[in-house]
Design a protein around this motif. Structure first.
Motif, mmCIF file in Angstrom:
data_model
loop_
_atom_site.group_PDB
_atom_site.id
_atom_site.type_symbol
_atom_site.label_atom_id
_atom_site.label_comp_id
_atom_site.label_asym_id
_atom_site.label_seq_id
_atom_site.Cartn_x
_atom_site.Cartn_y
_atom_site.Cartn_z
ATOM 1 N N LEU A 38 -1.081 -70.854 48.847
ATOM 2 C CA LEU A 38 -2.121 -70.340 49.609
ATOM 3 C C LEU A 38 -3.161 -70.122 48.362
ATOM 4 N N GLU A 39 -2.806 -69.718 47.024
ATOM 5 C CA GLU A 39 -3.708 -69.336 45.990
ATOM 6 C C GLU A 39 -4.435 -70.640 45.710
ATOM 7 N N PRO A 40 -6.017 -70.482 45.575
ATOM 8 C CA PRO A 40 -6.886 -71.735 45.396
ATOM 9 C C PRO A 40 -6.919 -71.852 43.816
ATOM 10 N N ASP A 41 -7.426 -72.963 43.400
ATOM 11 C CA ASP A 41 -7.699 -72.959 41.873
ATOM 12 C C ASP A 41 -9.181 -72.567 41.607
ATOM 13 N N TRP A 42 -9.316 -71.168 41.534
ATOM 14 C CA TRP A 42 -10.665 -70.704 41.615
ATOM 15 C C TRP A 42 -11.558 -71.468 40.367
ATOM 16 N N ARG A 43 -12.783 -71.649 40.598
ATOM 17 C CA ARG A 43 -13.728 -72.156 39.618
ATOM 18 C C ARG A 43 -15.081 -71.094 39.872
ATOM 19 N N PRO A 44 -14.988 -70.113 39.179
ATOM 20 C CA PRO A 44 -15.943 -69.199 39.260
ATOM 21 C C PRO A 44 -17.486 -69.847 38.790
ATOM 22 N N VAL A 45 -18.426 -69.314 39.352
ATOM 23 C CA VAL A 45 -19.636 -69.866 39.085
ATOM 24 C C VAL A 45 -20.819 -68.464 38.938
ATOM 25 N N PRO A 46 -21.721 -68.476 37.984
ATOM 26 C CA PRO A 46 -22.571 -67.469 37.790
ATOM 27 C C PRO A 46 -23.214 -67.392 39.161
ATOM 28 N N ASP A 47 -23.728 -65.956 39.569
ATOM 29 C CA ASP A 47 -24.345 -65.898 40.808
ATOM 30 C C ASP A 47 -25.647 -66.650 40.653
ATOM 31 N N GLU A 48 -26.436 -66.672 39.852
ATOM 32 C CA GLU A 48 -27.715 -67.307 39.771
ATOM 33 C C GLU A 48 -27.550 -69.014 39.987
ATOM 34 N N GLU A 49 -26.334 -69.265 39.921
ATOM 35 C CA GLU A 49 -26.230 -70.903 40.104
ATOM 36 C C GLU A 49 -25.261 -70.954 41.295
ATOM 37 N N ASN A 50 -24.919 -70.059 42.082
ATOM 38 C CA ASN A 50 -23.775 -70.254 43.032
ATOM 39 C C ASN A 50 -24.556 -70.420 44.403
ATOM 40 N N GLY A 51 -24.733 -71.592 44.912
ATOM 41 C CA GLY A 51 -25.422 -71.988 45.969
ATOM 42 C C GLY A 51 -24.486 -71.392 47.340
ATOM 43 N N PHE A 52 -23.291 -71.030 47.366
ATOM 44 C CA PHE A 52 -22.670 -70.631 48.344
ATOM 45 C C PHE A 52 -22.886 -69.136 48.633
ATOM 46 N N LEU A 53 -22.887 -68.531 47.331
ATOM 47 C CA LEU A 53 -23.093 -67.079 47.424
ATOM 48 C C LEU A 53 -24.526 -66.944 47.746
ATOM 49 N N GLN A 54 -25.554 -67.506 47.423
ATOM 50 C CA GLN A 54 -27.009 -67.195 47.787
ATOM 51 C C GLN A 54 -27.318 -67.742 49.164
ATOM 52 N N LEU A 55 -26.419 -68.902 49.710
ATOM 53 C CA LEU A 55 -26.727 -69.255 50.862
ATOM 54 C C LEU A 55 -25.970 -68.007 52.083
ATOM 55 N N LEU A 56 -25.089 -67.392 51.669
ATOM 56 C CA LEU A 56 -24.518 -66.423 52.341
ATOM 57 C C LEU A 56 -25.239 -65.262 52.548
ATOM 58 N N ASP A 57 -26.157 -65.014 51.305
ATOM 59 C CA ASP A 57 -26.777 -63.843 51.326
ATOM 60 C C ASP A 57 -28.307 -64.246 52.174
ATOM 61 N N PHE A 58 -28.507 -65.289 52.138
ATOM 62 C CA PHE A 58 -29.719 -65.704 52.825
ATOM 63 C C PHE A 58 -29.386 -65.762 54.392
ATOM 64 N N ALA A 59 -28.291 -66.121 54.808
ATOM 65 C CA ALA A 59 -27.805 -66.035 56.292
ATOM 66 C C ALA A 59 -27.730 -64.833 56.721
ATOM 67 N N GLU A 60 -27.017 -64.006 55.890
ATOM 68 C CA GLU A 60 -27.150 -62.469 56.330
ATOM 69 C C GLU A 60 -28.526 -61.790 56.537
ATOM 70 N N SER A 61 -29.412 -62.153 55.650
ATOM 71 C CA SER A 61 -30.757 -61.646 55.816
ATOM 72 C C SER A 61 -31.282 -62.164 57.190
ATOM 73 N N LYS A 62 -30.974 -63.195 57.826
ATOM 74 C CA LYS A 62 -31.288 -63.521 59.102
ATOM 75 C C LYS A 62 -30.605 -63.467 60.337
ATOM 76 N N ARG A 63 -29.667 -62.380 59.977
ATOM 77 C CA ARG A 63 -28.729 -61.864 61.001
ATOM 78 C C ARG A 63 -29.257 -61.143 62.217
ATOM 79 N N VAL A 64 -28.922 -61.592 63.339
ATOM 80 C CA VAL A 64 -29.514 -60.637 64.560
ATOM 81 C C VAL A 64 -28.873 -59.321 64.441
#
Length: 448
Positions: A90-116
């Protein structure tokens, strides 16, 4: 300037309905007269009351809610650590990415800022309804109306474009509770907004802006599907976004833009990245195992300790191991498969419920089982449509087009009318697509 929006691919609808069935355990609210173990388990899981609850509590302004969220998350993490110890696959092969380059992290932050407010997973862009109706294709395309509407949201367009163009994505270090359930609405709205501006740019002769918006749209799809733990829901949203791009680039954007032959390669290179490979499907199955166990199953069990007492599921660990093991087995089955053999590589369905499980655990297992074989067919059909786009670009470039991947047959190209269609084969009967018409000028007229 008013044009009829090209007919949407019916696969956008059928995929959305069939693939989102992966979350069927959170709907229904069925009532039962007797309360056998199986029925009580189904009633609790159908309610879905714990879906996104931990993250919702974390976002609460009440200290008591945030404290409760920490306790629940701690309990879930500790239980999941035990599951991982028993199931190291079950454990993935993690590939950490710096926050400033991480599209997934920043997309999550953006989505949560638009949450009802008050919702754990309902996000939306605050745009006028009439603009949404226009850019989503629910109304006929009108260039002037679109230009006027989008001119008032340039900052939003720029921010979504920036997010889509971020180079990498990773779910390493991000709490699963933040993405165990994703709503499609916000991401589809982002796609509609970007693609509407791409069409505007094409009609205005701005090739660079049109290509930039398309790249950003596909980048959003990548952020959801190319992390280490993509769930079936995230892959579903990603597929819908990519199909929406396919549905517009050839029918509307390129005909309006008509780039010179030496710039066609730029578009071809961008669109070639859309087509998936069977290894991507195996990764989704492994990601679904990780997300569904930690993000859905364990929170439901932890939050419903009283309702799902040992009388209903005395063997909860066995249920979790069986659910994870089935998905991991499916991932192994499709390794090395082709798109054409993907469905045949998977175990026959309906799959047998593990007999060693208690009645309540069997009910939970059956509700969590996703129907990988049926899902693989929808995934393969999407891959076939993406391959047809690749074939169209190859014909326009005067090179050999790829074969249709499910059947191995050639796409049918009418050189006189410049239309490209799927082969006439019963294996493709569920792909309901209109023929694609290739722009005439200045592309080569040859092809096969």
């Amino acid at each position: 300037m008013t044009n009829k929006t090209p007919p949407s691919n019916k696969l956008l609808i059928t995929l959305g309905v069939s693939l989102l069935g992966a979350a069927a355990m959170v709907g229904g609210m069925q009532k039962y007269r007797d309360h056998s173990a199986r029925e009580r388990v189904r009633e609790v899981l159908d309610s879905g009351g714990s879906l996104g609850k931990i993250h919702r509590l974390f976002r609460s302004s009440r200290p008591a809610d945030r404290a409760r969220a920490k306790r629940l998350q701690k309990d879930c993490d500790e239980w999941f650590a035990e599951v991982l110890a028993r199931n190291p696959g079950l454990e993935p092969d993690w590939r950490p990415v710096p926050d400033e380059e991480n599209g997934f992290l920043q997309l999550l932050d953006f989505a949560e800022s638009k949450r009802v407010d008050g919702s754990s997973h309902d996000e939306t862009l605050a745009l006028p309804e009439d603009l949404f109706a226009l850019i989503s294709g629910n109304e006929d395309w009108d260039h002037d109306r679109a230009a006027a509407g989008l001119s008032e949201h340039q900052d939003l367009l720029s921010e979504i474009t920036r997010l889509g163009l971020l180079p990498r994505q990773s779910s390493a270090g991000i709490a699963v509770d933040r993405y165990s359930f994703v709503g499609a609405r916000l991401y589809k709205q982002c796609c509609d907004l970007l693609m509407a501006d791409a069409r505007l740019a094409a009609e205005e002769g701005d090739a660079d802006r049109a290509l930039l918006r398309v790249r950003a749209t596909l980048g959003i799809a990548d952020h959801l599907s190319k992390i280490e733990t993509p769930s079936l829901l995230m892959e579903t949203v990603s597929i819908l976004v990519r199909l929406a791009v396919d549905n517009q680039v050839l029918p509307t954007i390129l005909p309006a833009l008509q780039p010179e032959s030496d710039t066609l390669s730029d578009w071809q290179a961008v669109m070639a990245k859309v087509r998936p490979e069977p290894a991507d499907f195996a990764k989704v199955l492994r990601g679904e195992a990780y997300v569904s166990i930690r993000g859905l199953a364990i929170p439901l069990l932890v939050e419903n300790r009283e309702k799902l007492s040992k009388h209903e599921i005395p063997d909860a660990d066995a249920f979790l191991d069986a659910a994870a093991g089935t998905l991991l087995d499916h991932a192994k089955q499709v390794e090395g498969a082709t798109i054409g053999s993907l469905s045949r590589a998977l175990s026959p369905e309906p799959i047998e419920t593990p007999p060693h499980l208690s009645p309540g655990a069997q009910e939970a297992y059956e509700m969590f089982y996703i129907g990988a074989k049926a899902w693989s067919r929808g995934w393969s059909r999407a891959a076939s449509i993406h391959t047809r786009t690749d074939a169209a670009f190859a014909i326009m470039a005067g090179t050999e087009p790829p074969a249709e991947p499910i059947t191995g047959l050639a796409f049918s190209y009418d050189a006189e009318n410049r239309t490209l269609t799927h082969p006439d084969d019963p294996r493709l009967k569920l792909i309901s697509t209109e023929p694609v018409t290739l722009p005439r000028h200045p592309y080569p007229a040859s092809g096969s």
